[in-house]
Scaffold this motif. Structure first.
Motif, mmCIF file in Angstrom:
data_model
loop_
_atom_site.group_PDB
_atom_site.id
_atom_site.type_symbol
_atom_site.label_atom_id
_atom_site.label_comp_id
_atom_site.label_asym_id
_atom_site.label_seq_id
_atom_site.Cartn_x
_atom_site.Cartn_y
_atom_site.Cartn_z
ATOM 1 N N MET A 307 0.819 -1.211 0.000
ATOM 2 C CA MET A 307 0.000 0.000 0.000
ATOM 3 C C MET A 307 0.852 1.260 0.000
ATOM 4 N N TYR A 308 1.998 1.230 0.655
ATOM 5 C CA TYR A 308 2.881 2.400 0.587
ATOM 6 C C TYR A 308 3.357 2.593 -0.854
ATOM 7 N N ARG A 309 3.702 1.511 -1.524
ATOM 8 C CA ARG A 309 4.156 1.618 -2.912
ATOM 9 C C ARG A 309 3.022 2.087 -3.826
ATOM 10 N N LEU A 310 1.800 1.597 -3.584
ATOM 11 C CA LEU A 310 0.657 2.033 -4.377
ATOM 12 C C LEU A 310 0.447 3.536 -4.247
ATOM 13 N N PHE A 311 0.461 4.031 -3.018
ATOM 14 C CA PHE A 311 0.209 5.452 -2.786
ATOM 15 C C PHE A 311 1.373 6.309 -3.279
ATOM 16 N N SER A 312 2.606 5.915 -2.938
ATOM 17 C CA SER A 312 3.754 6.779 -3.211
ATOM 18 C C SER A 312 4.187 6.764 -4.668
ATOM 19 N N GLU A 313 4.056 5.611 -5.344
ATOM 20 C CA GLU A 313 4.542 5.501 -6.714
ATOM 21 C C GLU A 313 3.443 5.625 -7.762
ATOM 22 N N ARG A 314 2.209 5.241 -7.398
ATOM 23 C CA ARG A 314 1.159 5.181 -8.416
ATOM 24 C C ARG A 314 0.106 6.270 -8.213
ATOM 25 N N LEU A 315 -0.628 6.218 -7.120
ATOM 26 C CA LEU A 315 -1.738 7.150 -6.941
ATOM 27 C C LEU A 315 -1.275 8.591 -6.752
ATOM 28 N N TYR A 316 -0.178 8.763 -6.003
ATOM 29 C CA TYR A 316 0.260 10.118 -5.664
ATOM 30 C C TYR A 316 1.752 10.301 -5.935
ATOM 31 N N GLY A 317 2.230 9.676 -6.986
ATOM 32 C CA GLY A 317 3.647 9.746 -7.312
ATOM 33 C C GLY A 317 4.024 10.926 -8.180
ATOM 34 N N GLY A 318 3.048 11.708 -8.580
ATOM 35 C CA GLY A 318 3.316 12.814 -9.498
ATOM 36 C C GLY A 318 3.214 12.327 -10.930
ATOM 37 N N GLY A 319 2.641 13.130 -11.769
ATOM 38 C CA GLY A 319 2.467 12.724 -13.159
ATOM 39 C C GLY A 319 1.293 11.774 -13.316
ATOM 40 N N GLU A 320 1.194 11.177 -14.473
ATOM 41 C CA GLU A 320 0.072 10.299 -14.785
ATOM 42 C C GLU A 320 0.254 8.934 -14.124
ATOM 43 N N THR A 321 -0.829 8.403 -13.557
ATOM 44 C CA THR A 321 -0.777 7.102 -12.888
ATOM 45 C C THR A 321 -0.566 5.994 -13.914
ATOM 46 N N ALA A 322 0.444 5.163 -13.685
ATOM 47 C CA ALA A 322 0.751 4.073 -14.623
ATOM 48 C C ALA A 322 -0.285 2.960 -14.502
#
Length: 396
Positions: A307-322
């Motif tokens: 969940m940390y990776r989901l939030f930090s890298e995907r949902l709220y990582g900046g830019g478009e969500t992969a």
């Protein structure tokens, strides 16, 4: 009272308050050790007391400083019966959030009901104004429809043909053959009604209509795909059909919210030890083999890391969500790596009762199962008296 684990099949009927609290604190400590996330400010988690839902709530509060509302169906201790693990988890979370100065509120009841939706909306309006993230992480074997009153029960069955494959009794280590007859049309219909996207859609519709959902809100629900080994009973079975419905709902919600800058996703997560996964034939043995491979490669993750990776890298990582070609977020990417799956498949071919502890991490699986209920947690004296009655701060 001295609290010991009591099991019935894939369910533990007792839970240990101190063990659950320590497990929650360790998840909080992990998140606090990571970089902060510029993410949501007010979060609703539907299905917030265990697994990915609980981890989502922890990441929201302790990585983003978000205020949270958790909705879940758990029971307090009564007489000689302990509370459910989710109750103890939520009590520990609420206490930690309170100490950290983060607003948090708990609503206990049937998330499928109109009553709980209305109660949640009133709370959001009064305490938070609007929410900007809705996490839908409900795992329930049955659902009563709030409009028709019909009660649906889900089943874990293949579609079309009888399914036969290896499975394991993770208590005894006995590897046997599971034979599962295909679902009927009505069983399929009921499983989709329980585990599909209809209730998620209802939550978003009611939050939006009540004016408590921010225009640019994000919503995410959780799913699983897994390997070919489990497809017939999972992805191509009744559960898979329900997940297809969930994913179709995400596409509808993305259009619905997207007109004002909102977004909706399904995140496909890694296979982990949960109460739900323990109930699925074949899956505990697959997870045991997977854990061995991923731990040896140094890429194993639990719920909180995922969940940390989901939030930090995907949902709220900046830019478009992969997302993948189907629009799904894939944080099962490490599980599904070709080298990982090749090694798991090789182990699977040779797994038997005689070598299951050598060729898999079944002991790790069994230990994590009991840790779901607060047992087998280092740092807890299980021979000492424990008070099963624990209050949840901010319970509404």
């Amino acid at each position: 009272m001295i609290i010991q684990p009591k099991t019935r099949g894939f369910i533990c009927t007792t839970a240990h308050p101190e063990g659950c609290a320590l497990q929650v604190q360790r998840q909080i400590d992990y998140v606090k050790s990571q970089p902060a996330i510029t993410g949501p400010k007010n979060v609703l988690v539907v299905g917030a007391s265990t697994g990915y839902g609980l981890a989502s709530r922890i990441v929201s509060s302790f990585a983003s400083g978000a205020n949270t509302v958790g909705v879940y169906f758990d029971k307090a201790a009564e007489g000689a019966r302990t509370a459910s693990a989710g109750w103890y988890n939520s009590a520990a979370f609420e206490q930690a959030a309170q100490e950290a100065g983060v607003k948090s509120f708990s609503i206990v009841g049937d998330a499928f009901s109109d009553e709980i939706k209305a109660k949640t909306i009133d709370l959001i309006r009064t305490e938070l104004g609007q929410i900007d993230l809705v996490v839908y992480s409900v795992a329930s074997p049955r659902r009563t429809h709030p409009k028709t009153g019909e009660t649906f029960s889900s089943v874990i069955k293949p579609l079309g043909e009888t399914y036969t494959n290896k499975t394991v009794n993770f208590h005894s280590g006995e590897v046997t053959t599971a034979v599962i007859e295909p679902a009927t049309e009505d069983e399929l219909r009921q499983t989709i009604a329980v585990m599909g996207g209809e209730d998620w859609q209802m939550w978003i519709d009611e939050l939006q209509q009540a004016g408590v959902l921010a225009e640019t809100a994000t919503t995410v629900a959780y799913s699983y795909i897994g390997p070919e080994i489990t497809h017939a009973v999972y992805r191509e079975g009744t559960i898979g059909a329900a997940k297809n419905d969930l994913e179709a709902t995400a596409q509808r919600l993305n259009k619905q919210l997207g007109t004002a800058g909102g977004r909706a996703y399904v995140s496909v997560n890694k296979a982990l030890v949960t109460q739900s996964s323990s109930a699925i034939p074949v899956v505990p043995l697959y997870i045991s083999a997977l854990y061995k491979v991923m731990k040896e490669k140094g890429i194993h993750e639990g719920c909180i890391e995922q969940m940390y990776r989901l939030f930090s890298e995907r949902l709220y990582g900046g830019g478009e969500t992969a997302v993948d070609a189907k629009g799904l977020i894939r944080v099962d990417d490490w599980e599904m790596r070709a080298d990982v799956q090749a090694e798991v498949t090789q182990l699977w071919a040779n797994l038997a009762t005689e070598n299951v502890y050598e060729l898999s991490d079944l002991e790790g699986y069994r230990r994590e199962f009991f840790q779901l209920f607060g047992f087998e947690t280092e740092g807890v004296d299980y021979e000492a008296e424990a008070d099963p009655i624990v209050d949840i701060p901010n319970l509404r």
